[in-house]
Scaffold this motif. Structure first.
Motif, short mmCIF file in Angstrom:
data_model
loop_
_atom_site.label_atom_id
_atom_site.label_comp_id
_atom_site.label_asym_id
_atom_site.label_seq_id
_atom_site.Cartn_x
_atom_site.Cartn_y
_atom_site.Cartn_z
N LEU A 7 0.46 -6.91 13.88
CA LEU A 7 0.02 -5.68 14.56
C LEU A 7 0.26 -4.46 13.69
CD1 LEU A 7 1.23 -6.28 18.23
CD2 LEU A 7 -1.12 -5.77 17.52
N ILE A 8 1.41 -4.40 13.01
CA ILE A 8 1.74 -3.28 12.13
C ILE A 8 0.74 -3.21 10.97
CG2 ILE A 8 3.43 -2.37 10.50
CD1 ILE A 8 5.62 -3.49 12.33
N LEU A 9 0.53 -4.37 10.33
CA LEU A 9 -0.35 -4.39 9.16
C LEU A 9 -1.76 -3.94 9.51
CD1 LEU A 9 0.78 -7.76 7.49
CD2 LEU A 9 1.49 -5.44 6.91
N TYR A 10 -2.30 -4.48 10.60
CA TYR A 10 -3.68 -4.13 10.95
C TYR A 10 -3.79 -2.74 11.55
CZ TYR A 10 -5.47 -8.64 9.60
OH TYR A 10 -5.85 -9.74 8.85
N SER A 11 -2.73 -2.24 12.16
CA SER A 11 -2.75 -0.85 12.63
C SER A 11 -2.85 0.11 11.46
CB SER A 11 -1.48 -0.56 13.45
OG SER A 11 -1.46 -1.30 14.65
N ILE A 12 -2.09 -0.17 10.39
CA ILE A 12 -2.13 0.69 9.20
C ILE A 12 -3.47 0.56 8.49
CG2 ILE A 12 -1.10 1.10 6.93
CD1 ILE A 12 1.57 0.19 8.11
N ILE A 13 -3.98 -0.67 8.37
CA ILE A 13 -5.25 -0.88 7.67
C ILE A 13 -6.41 -0.23 8.43
CG2 ILE A 13 -6.92 -2.64 6.97
CD1 ILE A 13 -4.49 -4.46 6.34
N LEU A 14 -6.43 -0.40 9.75
CA LEU A 14 -7.55 0.11 10.54
C LEU A 14 -7.48 1.61 10.78
CD1 LEU A 14 -7.96 -2.71 13.22
CD2 LEU A 14 -9.52 -2.16 11.35
N MET A 15 -6.28 2.12 11.14
CA MET A 15 -6.21 3.52 11.56
C MET A 15 -6.20 4.49 10.38
SD MET A 15 -6.38 2.88 14.73
CE MET A 15 -6.06 4.44 15.48
N PRO A 16 -5.12 4.61 9.62
CA PRO A 16 -5.13 5.58 8.53
C PRO A 16 -6.08 5.22 7.39
CG PRO A 16 -3.09 4.34 8.50
CD PRO A 16 -3.81 3.95 9.75
N PHE A 17 -6.23 3.92 7.09
CA PHE A 17 -7.03 3.54 5.92
C PHE A 17 -8.53 3.54 6.22
CE2 PHE A 17 -8.61 0.22 2.85
CZ PHE A 17 -8.49 1.02 1.73
N VAL A 18 -8.98 2.69 7.13
CA VAL A 18 -10.42 2.58 7.41
C VAL A 18 -10.93 3.82 8.14
CG1 VAL A 18 -12.20 1.29 8.63
CG2 VAL A 18 -10.36 0.07 7.44
N LYS A 19 -10.29 4.17 9.24
CA LYS A 19 -10.81 5.27 10.08
C LYS A 19 -10.67 6.63 9.41
CE LYS A 19 -9.76 7.86 14.25
NZ LYS A 19 -8.86 8.01 15.41
N TYR A 20 -9.46 6.99 9.00
CA TYR A 20 -9.24 8.34 8.48
C TYR A 20 -9.71 8.49 7.04
CZ TYR A 20 -6.88 10.31 12.51
OH TYR A 20 -6.61 10.82 13.76
N THR A 21 -9.31 7.56 6.17
CA THR A 21 -9.61 7.73 4.75
C THR A 21 -11.10 7.71 4.46
OG1 THR A 21 -7.51 6.67 4.20
CG2 THR A 21 -9.12 6.85 2.44
N PHE A 22 -11.85 6.87 5.18
CA PHE A 22 -13.27 6.70 4.83
C PHE A 22 -14.25 7.27 5.86
CE2 PHE A 22 -11.13 3.35 2.40
CZ PHE A 22 -11.57 3.69 1.13
#
Length: 747
Positions: free
Chosen positions: A100-115
């Motif tokens: 849950l932690i790994l995919y929360s970081i990958i999806l929220m700050p990385f996929v959603k915000y960064t791109f």
């Protein structure tokens, strides 16, 4: 075959151009607007936003490490404790939590915000109000009736958007523009997001510093609390030095912190086993919820803590750049966080009882105290990230009349958007210290923390989805996919953190309610006052009668009559004449207009128009600023205004020449002499001195208004207006040359 009324007369190319100019200028002069001046500037425009070089981008990326990522970077200090407050019961649950932690970081700050979210910036500015500003420019959803067609001619007003025009975008835009309810709802949604970010900014310093200082619990909880208070005092004192200096000071420290996270993570993975990397398989999330059910749902409030500070990536964007944030997060922050959490999970497979203090227990003994020192410093930096974001967002909210006037200090000549707000800095400091002293531990603060974080994320998702529909005109399938995935995740997290409402979750909601009330009341009263001035503006007949009135004295000098009204002469002007029956030899009605745009080129800033009769030497002037523009000194402003006024007079001459007015050589020579005489007259008046005339408008509710409205307008708004900065302070008007005139408006 020509129609009967047409003339079969051939015109020379020069005569044809002259005829076209005449028809064009006739149309423009028929409209009561500033199109003439706006049209003149547009033809010579070039974008003043040059592309940033790689050297600057890398420098900003390095700085951003020290300003933006402190909060999310220190989340490993307390995340696992928030997920398992009662301990770990089964190893599979640990893998599920890590997944849950790994995919929360990958999806929220990385996929959603960064791109995605970073690309919804407003000419380089980020935050909730930047999203609102973007929507206001592309749809008429602003509640203030001060829009003008000339504003759309600004070089920064229009963003590059896909060229395809879709019926769906026009349909949604029409619905928004025609619905007052939709406009108010969008405004309140925006204000809620801003309030939540401010709440996040008050909770982050307390949470981060307490969790870091908690590494010396052997001294007792009282010592931890008061050491934290001392650190917070130092942190807020350092804000006055600006993001630029603070960023370069903090960046090496936080870079070292991320390096430590990587080293400690790999150390634990190598020592306790690499098997936890199975958590990259999302199947373990299913196992986690199947095995814990209700407890798994409750634990999502702890998982959210791994993404705290994500909004700072967008809110602090104005301090840096999109490319800088993308580089620093993708190549420094994301790898460090993933390795750190995997290392902690590996440690917990062998030491499940240490879950409440996972980070410090997993640190190798020889580097414990150096790590502790760096952790405390990183916690200070974590606080810096959200404080900087709050400053940026409040600066933006001032531009749309949503916050009482406060002093904004621009702290960097090199980088745009780096600001410091002294009054707000001390308010946040007091609140942080109170939260630290009252709550005393990260457990209770964590419940409140999660609500603020997730609420802001959901608001950003909703507004970006609307931008994708109306502004970007994105394919509807992609919009549904974006909104569906992230709204589902965020609403699920929000439902979890709201279950802790009584245990401390009420704090950000209460704070946001207070801030929303202040901003909504200020904006409502500001809007009503503007509408009153608009509905009671001075007629042209009044000015003509004034010009013929022998009782009105003309005194030497230039008078700058300030008003927020951009569509005419304010109703306080007749009140001024009745009190002081005199007018300066040159009078300029100046309206300072803040636009929902970050920067306006200096050559586009001033718009002028004559007030008839022309020989009376009265002019209207609108001075347009973006929400990140600096007004400069009084002397600079005066020279810029009067220089542009002279240019306007010269351009009016060329306009009339193009329109086909007296084109004989003698008539032309006489007009040139008249123009130069008018300019000399203005220069002589300027040499006599410049006086500022400021209307003090007191707003009161009508006698027959409801009690609620009377309380809002007569007491709350009046209190805010009297206890914040006044207009002349914001515009840097010198008191020795200021003349006030008071008037009461009933709304």
């Amino acid at each position: 075959m020509s129609d009967k009324g047409d003339e079969d007369v051939e015109l020379t190319p020069e005569e044809e151009k002259k005829k076209q100019r005449k028809a064009s200028w006739a149309k423009l002069r028929h409209v009561d607007s500033f199109n003439v001046e706006a049209g003149r500037i547009l033809s010579a425009l070039k974008s003043h936003n040059s592309k940033m070089g790689w050297t600057t981008t890398v420098s900003l990326a390095f700085q951003s490490i020290g300003v933006v990522y402190g909060d999310i970077g220190t989340s490993p200090l307390y995340t696992f404790a928030g997920i398992f407050p009662d301990g770990i019961d089964q190893p599979e649950h640990l893998l599920g939590a890590l997944s849950l932690i790994l995919y929360s970081i990958i999806l929220m700050p990385f996929v959603k915000y960064t791109f995605v979210v970073l690309n919804a910036n407003d000419n380089g500015e980020g935050g909730t109000f930047a999203l609102y500003s973007l929507l206001c420019r592309h749809t008429k959803v602003s509640l203030l009736p001060n829009q003008q067609p000339e504003d759309r001619e600004l070089s920064n007003y229009k963003l590059e958007t896909p060229s395809s025009q879709m019926k769906r975008a026009h349909y949604i835009r029409g619905k928004l523009e025609n619905s007052e309810t939709a406009k108010v709802a969008l405004f309140l949604f925006t204000v809620l997001g801003v309030s939540m970010v401010m709440g996040d900014g008050t909770l982050t310093p307390a949470m981060s510093v307490l969790s870091a200082v908690g590494g010396i619990e052997s001294l007792g909880q009282d010592a931890v609390v008061w050491i934290s208070v001392l650190i917070l005092l130092i942190l807020f004192y350092a804000q006055r030095f600006g993001t630029d200096k603070v960023g370069f000071s903090f960046a090496p420290i936080l870079t070292l912190w991320f390096l430590l996270l990587v080293c400690i993570g790999f150390y634990n993975l190598n020592k306790y086993g690499w098997g936890v990397l199975r958590a990259f398989n999302p199947y373990y999330i299913v196992v986690y919820f199947r095995g814990r059910a209700y407890q798994a749902w409750i634990s999502l409030g702890g998982v959210v803590l791994s993404t705290t500070g994500t909004e700072a990536m967008f809110a602090d964007l104005g301090h840096f750049s999109v490319r800088a944030i993308q580089l620093s997060f993708s190549f420094v922050v994301l790898p460090a966080l993933l390795v750190a959490y995997c290392g902690q999970a590996a440690y917990l497979t062998k030491n499940p009882n240490d879950v409440l203090d996972t980070f410090y227990k997993s640190v190798p003994g020889p580097i414990y105290w150096p790590t502790f020192v760096i952790a405390v410093l990183a916690a200070i930096i974590a606080s810096q990230a959200m404080i900087s974001g709050v400053f940026s967002i409040i600066t933006q909210s001032l531009s749309v009349g949503c916050f009482p006037r406060v002093k904004v200090v621009h702290t960097s000549d090199k980088y745009e958007g780096q600001v410091y707000i002294p009054d707000l800095n001390y308010l946040i400091m007091i609140l942080c210290i109170l939260i630290t002293v009252v709550f005393r531990s990260t457990d209770s603060i964590g419940h409140a923390y999660g609500i603020a974080v997730v609420a802001v994320m959901f608001i950003s998702t909703s507004m970006v989805s609307l931008i994708m529909l109306v502004v970007w005109k994105t394919n509807i399938v992609l919009v549904i996919l974006f909104f569906g995935v992230f709204a589902f995740i965020e609403l699920t997290y929000l439902s979890s953190v709201l279950s802790k409402f009584v245990q401390g979750g009420y704090l950000p909601l209460a704070f946001s309610l207070v801030m929303m009330s202040i901003m909504a009341i200020w904006h409502y009263s500001y809007k009503k006052r503007y509408e009153f001035e608009l509905n009671n503006k001075v007629s042209g007949d009044y000015i003509k009668k004034l010009a013929r009135d022998p009782r009105i004295n003309r005194v030497p000098g230039v008078g700058l009559f300030y008003s927020e009204l951009v569509h005419g002469i304010p109703p306080i002007f007749p009140h001024f004449i009745s009190s002081i029956p005199s007018v300066h030899s040159v009078l300029v009605f100046v309206s300072i207009k803040k636009l929902p745009i970050c920067k306006i080129a200096p050559e586009e800033r001033f718009l002028f128009r004559y007030v008839e009769p022309r020989e009376y030497r009265m002019y209207r002037c609108i001075v347009r600023y973006g929400y990140m523009d600096v007004m400069g000194t009084t002397k600079e402003f005066e020279h810029q205004l009067l220089d542009h006024l002279k240019d306007f007079i010269r351009n009016e001459y060329f306009i009339t020449q193009g329109g086909g007015l007296d084109e004989t050589s003698g008539g032309e020579s006489g007009q040139i002499q008249g123009v130069e005489e008018e300019i000399r007259f203005i220069q002589r008046a300027m040499d006599e001195g410049i006086i500022y005339l400021l209307g003090e408008t007191k707003v009161m509710a009508r006698q027959n208004a409801s009690i609620f409205k009377k309380v809002i307008v007569d007491y709350v708004y009046t209190f805010l207006r009297n206890n914040f900065r006044q207009g002349e302070t914001e515009m840097m008007v010198p008191h020795t040359r200021l003349l006030r005139v008071g008037m009461t408006f009933e709304i």
